[in-house]
Enzyme design. Structure first.
Site, PDB file in Angstrom:
ATOM      1  N   LYS A 192       0.860  -1.191   0.000  1.00 27.24           N
ATOM      2  CA  LYS A 192       0.000   0.000   0.000  1.00 27.24           C
ATOM      3  C   LYS A 192       0.892   1.235   0.000  1.00 27.24           C
ATOM      4  CE  LYS A 192      -1.863   2.946   2.814  1.00 27.24           C
ATOM      5  NZ  LYS A 192      -1.819   4.205   2.020  1.00 27.24           N
ATOM      6  N   SER A 246       5.447   7.247  10.040  1.00 27.66           N
ATOM      7  CA  SER A 246       5.598   7.975  11.302  1.00 27.66           C
ATOM      8  C   SER A 246       5.554   7.012  12.490  1.00 27.66           C
ATOM      9  CB  SER A 246       4.468   8.996  11.430  1.00 27.66           C
ATOM     10  OG  SER A 246       3.235   8.320  11.447  1.00 27.66           O
ATOM     11  N   GLU A 268      10.103   1.115  10.305  1.00 25.83           N
ATOM     12  CA  GLU A 268      11.126   2.153  10.099  1.00 25.83           C
ATOM     13  C   GLU A 268      10.415   3.486  10.290  1.00 25.83           C
ATOM     14  OE1 GLU A 268      14.152   1.681   9.928  1.00 25.83           O
ATOM     15  OE2 GLU A 268      14.392  -0.367   9.219  1.00 25.83           O
ATOM     16  N   CYS A 303      13.448  11.080   6.729  1.00 26.41           N
ATOM     17  CA  CYS A 303      13.506  10.549   8.095  1.00 26.41           C
ATOM     18  C   CYS A 303      14.881  10.756   8.714  1.00 26.41           C
ATOM     19  CB  CYS A 303      13.151   9.074   8.084  1.00 26.41           C
ATOM     20  SG  CYS A 303      14.185   8.141   6.945  1.00 26.41           S
ATOM     21  N   GLU A 403       9.883  16.065  15.238  1.00 28.02           N
ATOM     22  CA  GLU A 403      10.220  15.841  13.831  1.00 28.02           C
ATOM     23  C   GLU A 403       9.319  16.747  12.988  1.00 28.02           C
ATOM     24  OE1 GLU A 403       8.975  12.237  11.809  1.00 28.02           O
ATOM     25  OE2 GLU A 403      10.942  12.103  10.876  1.00 28.02           O
TER      26      GLU A 403
HETATM   27  P1  TAP Z   1       2.512   8.119   7.925  1.00 29.05           P
HETATM   28  O1  TAP Z   1       1.496   9.165   8.052  1.00 29.05           O
HETATM   29  O2  TAP Z   1       2.862   7.319   9.119  1.00 29.05           O
HETATM   30  O3  TAP Z   1       1.992   7.156   6.759  1.00 29.05           O
HETATM   31  C1  TAP Z   1       2.728   6.034   6.349  1.00 29.05           C
HETATM   32  C2  TAP Z   1       1.781   5.037   5.726  1.00 29.05           C
HETATM   33  O4  TAP Z   1       0.860   4.565   6.711  1.00 29.05           O
HETATM   34  C3  TAP Z   1       0.938   5.631   4.597  1.00 29.05           C
HETATM   35  O5  TAP Z   1       0.775   4.677   3.588  1.00 29.05           O
HETATM   36  C4  TAP Z   1      -0.372   5.929   5.313  1.00 29.05           C
HETATM   37  O6  TAP Z   1      -1.496   6.018   4.472  1.00 29.05           O
HETATM   38  C5  TAP Z   1      -0.467   4.734   6.228  1.00 29.05           C
HETATM   39  N1  TAP Z   1      -1.377   4.960   7.349  1.00 29.05           N
HETATM   40  C6  TAP Z   1      -1.756   6.163   7.890  1.00 29.05           C
HETATM   41  N2  TAP Z   1      -2.638   5.953   8.908  1.00 29.05           N
HETATM   42  C7  TAP Z   1      -2.823   4.610   8.999  1.00 29.05           C
HETATM   43  C8  TAP Z   1      -3.602   3.786   9.841  1.00 29.05           C
HETATM   44  N3  TAP Z   1      -4.382   4.286  10.809  1.00 29.05           N
HETATM   45  N4  TAP Z   1      -3.543   2.448   9.672  1.00 29.05           N
HETATM   46  C9  TAP Z   1      -2.764   1.919   8.699  1.00 29.05           C
HETATM   47  N5  TAP Z   1      -2.025   2.644   7.863  1.00 29.05           N
HETATM   48  C10 TAP Z   1      -2.028   3.983   8.015  1.00 29.05           C
HETATM   49  O7  TAP Z   1       3.891   8.666   7.378  1.00 29.05           O
HETATM   50  P2  TAP Z   1       4.115   9.663   6.163  1.00 29.05           P
HETATM   51  O8  TAP Z   1       3.552  10.971   6.569  1.00 29.05           O
HETATM   52  O9  TAP Z   1       3.680   9.047   4.894  1.00 29.05           O
HETATM   53  O10 TAP Z   1       5.714   9.723   6.120  1.00 29.05           O
HETATM   54  C11 TAP Z   1       6.432  10.506   6.986  1.00 29.05           C
HETATM   55  C12 TAP Z   1       6.991   9.706   8.142  1.00 29.05           C
HETATM   56  O11 TAP Z   1       7.707   8.566   7.648  1.00 29.05           O
HETATM   57  C13 TAP Z   1       8.007  10.483   8.941  1.00 29.05           C
HETATM   58  O12 TAP Z   1       7.806  10.294  10.314  1.00 29.05           O
HETATM   59  C14 TAP Z   1       9.339   9.894   8.517  1.00 29.05           C
HETATM   60  O13 TAP Z   1      10.364  10.044   9.431  1.00 29.05           O
HETATM   61  C15 TAP Z   1       8.973   8.478   8.275  1.00 29.05           C
HETATM   62  N6  TAP Z   1       9.948   7.845   7.369  1.00 29.05           N
HETATM   63  C16 TAP Z   1      10.826   6.970   7.899  1.00 29.05           C
HETATM   64  C17 TAP Z   1      11.767   6.364   7.082  1.00 29.05           C
HETATM   65  C18 TAP Z   1      12.725   5.388   7.696  1.00 29.05           C
HETATM   66  S1  TAP Z   1      13.551   4.427   6.700  1.00 29.05           S
HETATM   67  N7  TAP Z   1      12.881   5.295   8.972  1.00 29.05           N
HETATM   68  C19 TAP Z   1      11.813   6.648   5.725  1.00 29.05           C
HETATM   69  C20 TAP Z   1      10.888   7.543   5.206  1.00 29.05           C
HETATM   70  C21 TAP Z   1       9.943   8.132   6.059  1.00 29.05           C
HETATM   71  P3  TAP Z   1      -1.955   7.484   3.941  1.00 29.05           P
HETATM   72  O14 TAP Z   1      -1.028   7.802   2.865  1.00 29.05           O
HETATM   73  O15 TAP Z   1      -3.347   7.322   3.478  1.00 29.05           O
HETATM   74  O16 TAP Z   1      -1.866   8.420   5.103  1.00 29.05           O
END
Ligand code: TAP
Length: 501
Positions: A192, A246, A268, A303, A403
């Site tokens: 997804k 996140s 991650e 991240c 963050e």
């Molecule tokens: P999130 O909001 O956590 O979303 C990540 C994924 O989870 C998306 O596909 C999202 O879908 C899905 N999701 C959201 N709410 C959910 C729920 N209640 N149940 C199941 N799935 C759900 O993160 P983001 O905003 O896309 O990315 C930013 C975050 O990712 C930052 O904190 C960053 O640090 C972290 N990140 C970490 C890494 C590594 S390698 N550590 C790399 C890249 C990013 P939707 O798109 O519909 O919200």
């Protein structure tokens, strides 16, 4: 690789661009069962690019069933490792061949600078698939040192069905980081993508199928986190969640697992990463250019962004002066499709408003704004924020702790090595850190003391495909991405204990 990155090549490719905007299940593009769609936007203009199938639990179930059928049939896990290797190498080659198209999709949908997508993200995606493919027929299992009347083998076996739930900041790279180890170890996958960035992932899945990955082995269900994401997390027939995103949503996957089938969960997560600069550094120009890149690369939507500059008070002002000169010269913000620019748009309006909220509260708290601190290029309709630096930030300030995931750097001065280590570790995260020092003893002492999954010395880096990447503390859980260490959480250990007659 025939593509080159010129304005003309980009314009020609965009004219012929076709969006894959349906779910990819069991080797076919299909609409969501409900018929629902959601719009995906270009954050540099605010315009809708296309409508994407909004998958719900019914679609997720179909994808998981297809993956399970493929797994049980052994069409992938049952191949000789060398055959899986050959198919995955073709997959990597096809990603390379479609480098410009994929880079444009990434840039259009995520606001990322095309130069980065073309030179870093897409090559990294292909390389990750290829590198993992190469491991298929080179890693051996073990025979345990038992008594002579027993032969005991310890083998790694695939888990079965992997659910990969991904973020929007590096859409293609994150798919590569999950697919590489998941596929080479023989699993079937349901991906997804983030709802904001489905297009490159759908195209990559199609290329995988074209390369020879059998139907059902690689499925993509675009949709919202609260529906498709949750449905994968709660599905009783998913064996592992490989999640990047996140910390807040990562926690939800642990709850889903606990409430259902105790599926494995590998997370991650976020980071609030320190860049520690010691007073002995001699080359401030190099330090400055790396500090800027670590803080602002991918608009800080990273991240492992080095969003806290922890710098010795004696060199702080000289370093900041050099950084401001380089920022002005090298870090221009604008159209993400301009190959000359290093900074594009933030992912969406809500996220831009969140980032501006952090900036406004820091200003209201009286923190010293050195540069930036505002939305720019508003006339484009896009979501651009100027790279922003606050000086003399107290370590308990909001921008020193949270963050932000945007182009905001908090400068925190220190006076002693102990203080620098204490500041660096004063966070609930522990993903990455940079350390700058010309003294080898300082380097060894401090890199050991900093609590982070990756400590880069005299550079900023997440390492390469040969090194594991992931976080201490609330930056990670249950495994690492990249390198052969990533294979561990995609496999179960099987002991076969054979009593000899
Ligand atoms: P999130 O909001 O956590 O979303 C990540 C994924 O989870 C998306 O596909 C999202 O879908 C899905 N999701 C959201 N709410 C959910 C729920 N209640 N149940 C199941 N799935 C759900 O993160 P983001 O905003 O896309 O990315 C930013 C975050 O990712 C930052 O904190 C960053 O640090 C972290 N990140 C970490 C890494 C590594 S390698 N550590 C790399 C890249 C990013 P939707 O798109 O519909 O919200």
């Amino acid at each position: 690789m025939t593509d080159t990155l010129t304005r003309d090549a980009i314009a020609q490719k965009i004219k012929r661009l076709e969006y894959r905007n349906l779910a990819f299940i069991d080797g076919q593009f299909v609409p969501a069962r409900s018929g629902k769609t959601f719009p995906t936007l270009n954050p540099a203009t605010g315009e809708v690019l296309t409508e994407v199938a909004a998958c719900g639990s019914e679609d997720v179930d179909l994808a998981v069933q297809a993956a399970r059928r493929a797994f049980n049939a052994g069409v992938w896990s049952g191949l000789a490792p060398a055959e899986r290797k050959a198919i995955m190498k073709r997959f990597a080659d096809l990603i390379d061949e479609h480098r410009l198209e994929l880079a444009i999709l990434e840039s259009l949908e995520a606001g990322k600078p095309i130069g980065e997508c073309f030179n870093v993200d897409i090559p990294d995606t292909a390389n990750t698939i290829r590198w993992n493919a190469e491991t298929a027929d080179k890693l051996y299992d073990a025979v345990a040192p038992t008594a002579p009347d027993v032969v005991a083998t310890v083998r790694r076996e695939p888990l079965g069905v992997v659910g990969a739930v991904l973020p929007w900041n590096f859409p293609a790279m994150m798919v590569g980081w999950k697919l590489g180890p998941a596929l080479v170890t023989g699993n079937c996958v349901v991906v997804k993508p983030a709802q904001l960035t489905s297009l490159s992932t759908l195209r990559i899945a199609e290329l995988g199928h074209k390369a020879g990955i059998p139907a059902g082995v690689l499925n993509v269900v675009p949709g919202l986190g609260s529906t498709a994401g949750q449905a994968i997390g709660m599905h009783p027939d998913v064996d592992l969640i490989a999640f990047t995103g996140s910390t807040a949503v990562g926690r939800r996957f642990l709850e889903y697992s606990a409430a259902t089938n105790l599926k494995r969960v590998a997370l991650e997560l976020g980071g609030k990463n320190p860049q520690v600069v010691m007073p002995d550094v001699s080359d401030l120009k190099t330090v400055a250019s790396n500090v800027l890149a670590s803080a602002f690369w991918n608009m800080g939507e990273n991240c492992s962004a080095g969003s806290r500059l922890v710098v010795h008070r004696s060199i702080k002002d000289a370093l900041l002066d050099e950084m401001l000169v380089q920022l002005e010269a090298d870090w221009k913000t604008g159209d993400p499709l301009d190959p000359e620019l290093r900074l594009g748009a933030l992912i969406q309006k809500d996220h831009m408003d969140k980032v501006l909220g952090f900036i406004d509260r820091a200003k209201a708290a009286g923190l010293t704004l050195l540069t930036g601190g505002e939305r720019i290029l508003e006339e484009t309709g896009g979501y651009f924020v100027a790279p922003t630096i606050f000086d003399e930030v107290p370590r308990d300030a909001e921008i020193a702790r949270e963050e932000i995931f945007g182009p905001v750097l908090a400068v925190i001065p220190f006076d002693t090595e102990e203080e620098a280590i204490a500041i660096a570790n004063d966070t609930c995260y522990g993903l990455a850190a940079s350390l700058w020092s010309d003294d080898i003893s300082t380097v060894h002492r401090m890199s050991k003391a900093i609590r982070a999954g990756t400590v880069s010395v005299n550079c900023f880096s997440e390492g390469d495909i040969t090194t594991p990447f992931g976080g201490y503390k609330q930056s990670g859980f249950g495994g690492r991405d990249k390198s052969v260490y990533a294979h561990e959480h995609y496999t179960e250990l099987k002991t076969t204990w054979i009593k000899l007659a």
